[in-house]
Design a protein around this motif. Sequence first.
Motif, PDB file in Angstrom:
ATOM      1  N   LEU A   1       0.848  -0.889   0.031  1.00 49.67           N
ATOM      2  CA  LEU A   1       0.540  -0.395  -0.111  1.00 49.67           C
ATOM      3  C   LEU A   1       0.639   1.278   0.318  1.00 49.67           C
ATOM      4  CD1 LEU A   1      -2.633   1.614   0.157  1.00 49.67           C
ATOM      5  CD2 LEU A   1      -2.525   1.557   3.067  1.00 49.67           C
ATOM      6  N   ILE A   2       0.854   1.691  -1.248  1.00 49.05           N
ATOM      7  CA  ILE A   2       1.438   3.265  -1.051  1.00 49.05           C
ATOM      8  C   ILE A   2       0.800   4.727  -1.078  1.00 49.05           C
ATOM      9  CG2 ILE A   2       2.993   4.625  -2.575  1.00 49.05           C
ATOM     10  CD1 ILE A   2       4.073   1.559  -3.905  1.00 49.05           C
ATOM     11  N   ILE A   3       1.228   5.026  -0.039  1.00 44.44           N
ATOM     12  CA  ILE A   3       0.115   6.282   0.147  1.00 44.44           C
ATOM     13  C   ILE A   3       0.957   7.529  -0.747  1.00 44.44           C
ATOM     14  CG2 ILE A   3      -1.294   7.753   1.873  1.00 44.44           C
ATOM     15  CD1 ILE A   3      -1.473   5.329   3.651  1.00 44.44           C
ATOM     16  N   GLY A   4       1.059   8.323  -1.368  1.00 47.80           N
ATOM     17  CA  GLY A   4       1.623   9.257  -1.560  1.00 47.80           C
ATOM     18  C   GLY A   4       2.337   8.629  -2.881  1.00 47.80           C
TER      19      GLY A   4
ATOM     20  N   GLU B   1       6.307  11.993  -6.421  1.00 44.36           N
ATOM     21  CA  GLU B   1       7.550  11.627  -7.545  1.00 44.36           C
ATOM     22  C   GLU B   1       8.215  10.740  -6.850  1.00 44.36           C
ATOM     23  OE1 GLU B   1      11.898  13.613  -9.524  1.00 44.36           O
ATOM     24  OE2 GLU B   1      10.268  14.886  -8.293  1.00 44.36           O
ATOM     25  N   PHE B   2       8.572  10.988  -5.600  1.00 38.35           N
ATOM     26  CA  PHE B   2       8.944   9.419  -4.938  1.00 38.35           C
ATOM     27  C   PHE B   2       7.996   8.313  -4.955  1.00 38.35           C
ATOM     28  CE2 PHE B   2      10.018   7.655  -0.456  1.00 38.35           C
ATOM     29  CZ  PHE B   2      11.248   7.106  -0.828  1.00 38.35           C
ATOM     30  N   GLY B   3       6.852   8.388  -4.166  1.00 37.96           N
ATOM     31  CA  GLY B   3       6.186   7.647  -4.264  1.00 37.96           C
ATOM     32  C   GLY B   3       5.701   6.610  -5.590  1.00 37.96           C
ATOM     33  N   ALA B   4       5.453   7.395  -6.366  1.00 39.50           N
ATOM     34  CA  ALA B   4       5.403   6.953  -7.530  1.00 39.50           C
ATOM     35  C   ALA B   4       6.958   6.318  -8.600  1.00 39.50           C
ATOM     36  CB  ALA B   4       4.933   8.077  -8.731  1.00 39.50           C
TER      37      ALA B   4
ATOM     38  N   VAL C   1      -2.285   5.535  -3.129  1.00 41.90           N
ATOM     39  CA  VAL C   1      -3.046   6.203  -2.699  1.00 41.90           C
ATOM     40  C   VAL C   1      -3.027   7.517  -2.563  1.00 41.90           C
ATOM     41  CG1 VAL C   1      -4.558   6.578  -0.801  1.00 41.90           C
ATOM     42  CG2 VAL C   1      -4.535   4.455  -1.338  1.00 41.90           C
ATOM     43  N   ASP C   2      -3.625   8.598  -2.751  1.00 34.53           N
ATOM     44  CA  ASP C   2      -3.891  10.110  -3.093  1.00 34.53           C
ATOM     45  C   ASP C   2      -4.512  10.566  -2.897  1.00 34.53           C
ATOM     46  OD1 ASP C   2      -0.490  11.486  -4.367  1.00 34.53           O
ATOM     47  OD2 ASP C   2      -2.295  12.944  -3.871  1.00 34.53           O
ATOM     48  N   SER C   3      -4.345  12.277  -2.722  1.00 37.27           N
ATOM     49  CA  SER C   3      -5.675  13.232  -2.745  1.00 37.27           C
ATOM     50  C   SER C   3      -5.607  13.637  -3.447  1.00 37.27           C
ATOM     51  CB  SER C   3      -5.281  13.540  -1.033  1.00 37.27           C
ATOM     52  OG  SER C   3      -4.442  14.477  -1.513  1.00 37.27           O
TER      53      SER C   3
ATOM     54  N   VAL D   1      -5.762  -2.040   6.170  1.00 37.92           N
ATOM     55  CA  VAL D   1      -4.380  -2.026   5.851  1.00 37.92           C
ATOM     56  C   VAL D   1      -2.697  -3.362   6.254  1.00 37.92           C
ATOM     57  CG1 VAL D   1      -4.390   0.822   5.482  1.00 37.92           C
ATOM     58  CG2 VAL D   1      -3.982  -0.552   8.028  1.00 37.92           C
ATOM     59  N   GLY D   2      -4.205  -4.146   7.547  1.00 42.41           N
ATOM     60  CA  GLY D   2      -3.468  -5.269   7.378  1.00 42.41           C
ATOM     61  C   GLY D   2      -3.553  -6.127   6.582  1.00 42.41           C
ATOM     62  N   ASN D   3      -3.960  -6.300   5.611  1.00 43.22           N
ATOM     63  CA  ASN D   3      -4.051  -7.352   4.677  1.00 43.22           C
ATOM     64  C   ASN D   3      -2.252  -6.923   3.768  1.00 43.22           C
ATOM     65  OD1 ASN D   3      -6.008  -8.163   5.741  1.00 43.22           O
ATOM     66  ND2 ASN D   3      -7.352  -7.172   4.507  1.00 43.22           N
ATOM     67  N   TYR D   4      -1.488  -5.738   4.145  1.00 40.40           N
ATOM     68  CA  TYR D   4      -1.095  -5.552   3.003  1.00 40.40           C
ATOM     69  C   TYR D   4       0.837  -5.883   3.546  1.00 40.40           C
ATOM     70  CZ  TYR D   4      -4.231  -2.466  -0.214  1.00 40.40           C
ATOM     71  OH  TYR D   4      -5.197  -2.500  -0.694  1.00 40.40           O
ATOM     72  N   ASP D   5       1.382  -6.577   2.840  1.00 41.97           N
ATOM     73  CA  ASP D   5       2.995  -6.808   3.552  1.00 41.97           C
ATOM     74  C   ASP D   5       3.700  -5.688   3.935  1.00 41.97           C
ATOM     75  OD1 ASP D   5       2.213  -9.577   3.087  1.00 41.97           O
ATOM     76  OD2 ASP D   5       2.514  -9.244   0.489  1.00 41.97           O
ATOM     77  N   ILE D   6       3.478  -4.631   3.228  1.00 40.48           N
ATOM     78  CA  ILE D   6       4.298  -3.557   3.869  1.00 40.48           C
ATOM     79  C   ILE D   6       2.721  -2.261   3.349  1.00 40.48           C
ATOM     80  CG2 ILE D   6       5.141  -3.503   1.764  1.00 40.48           C
ATOM     81  CD1 ILE D   6       7.996  -1.793   2.544  1.00 40.48           C
ATOM     82  N   CYS D   7       3.523  -1.010   4.166  1.00 37.02           N
ATOM     83  CA  CYS D   7       2.641  -0.044   3.982  1.00 37.02           C
ATOM     84  C   CYS D   7       3.177   1.324   3.786  1.00 37.02           C
ATOM     85  CB  CYS D   7       1.915   0.468   4.919  1.00 37.02           C
ATOM     86  SG  CYS D   7       0.269  -0.583   4.885  1.00 37.02           S
ATOM     87  N   ILE D   8       3.936   2.528   2.600  1.00 38.39           N
ATOM     88  CA  ILE D   8       5.182   2.774   2.804  1.00 38.39           C
ATOM     89  C   ILE D   8       4.200   3.941   2.816  1.00 38.39           C
ATOM     90  CG2 ILE D   8       6.348   4.085   1.101  1.00 38.39           C
ATOM     91  CD1 ILE D   8       6.573   1.371  -0.167  1.00 38.39           C
ATOM     92  N   VAL D   9       4.571   5.077   3.642  1.00 38.22           N
ATOM     93  CA  VAL D   9       4.262   6.187   3.881  1.00 38.22           C
ATOM     94  C   VAL D   9       4.863   7.443   3.059  1.00 38.22           C
ATOM     95  CG1 VAL D   9       3.184   8.413   4.968  1.00 38.22           C
ATOM     96  CG2 VAL D   9       3.064   5.743   6.324  1.00 38.22           C
TER      97      VAL D   9
END
Length: 214
Positions: free
Chosen positions: A5-8, A11-14, A30-32, A63-71
């Motif tokens: 799960l990548i939040i944001g 440029e970095f997140g993409a 995910v992004d606003s 969120v608990g289903n993802y191996d990694i969440c990246i902020v």
Amino acid sequence: MTSALIIGVGEFGAHIAQRMSELNCEVMAVDSNEDRINEILPYVTSARIGNCTDAEFLRSLGVGNYDICIVAVGGLFQVSLETTCTLKELGAKFVLARATNDVQMKFLRMVGADEVAYPEKQTAIRLATKYASETILDFIQLDNNYSIYELKIPKDWYGRTLAQVDIRKKYNINIVTFKRGNSVFLPSPDSPMLEGDVAFVIGEVKDINKCFRI
């Protein structure tokens, strides 16, 4: 298959999202910002528009289903801090958060980040090390002590073998592999080293510096 799960997705997140997708990871972005979501959508498994500081929105992502969440959110640090904290409270298995200075790194760890990326500092250290000497071709820092260096071999090694140089015994470092021209190979202890050979060396920085006289 790793799920992320990548939040944001600035440029970095993409960059992270696209690379993880190339490596066959299942990526939710995910992004606003709707425009950013539209741009990244062709490269990821799925995407959502939403406010990452909204606990109910994050809960709906499972969120608990993802191996990694990246902020990877930019802008206000408060947003990154709140998001990291909420992810951990909702049961995220592993949270990687981005910092832009040492203070941010400290606070992100305090609210539960399992790992903190500090790309500006890491890039600066790598570039400074790479261009500090003509001997160094590249550099990867593994931790505060150990690194992998890509190095031109010293002139006094030309024609000698690994057994003769014996850097493991003398300097407590290891040559992982060699590159000769465009070919990468694992040398035998009795293989002579030639002018132009490049060594990939792992060990403590002080020992590598001493051996290669960087």
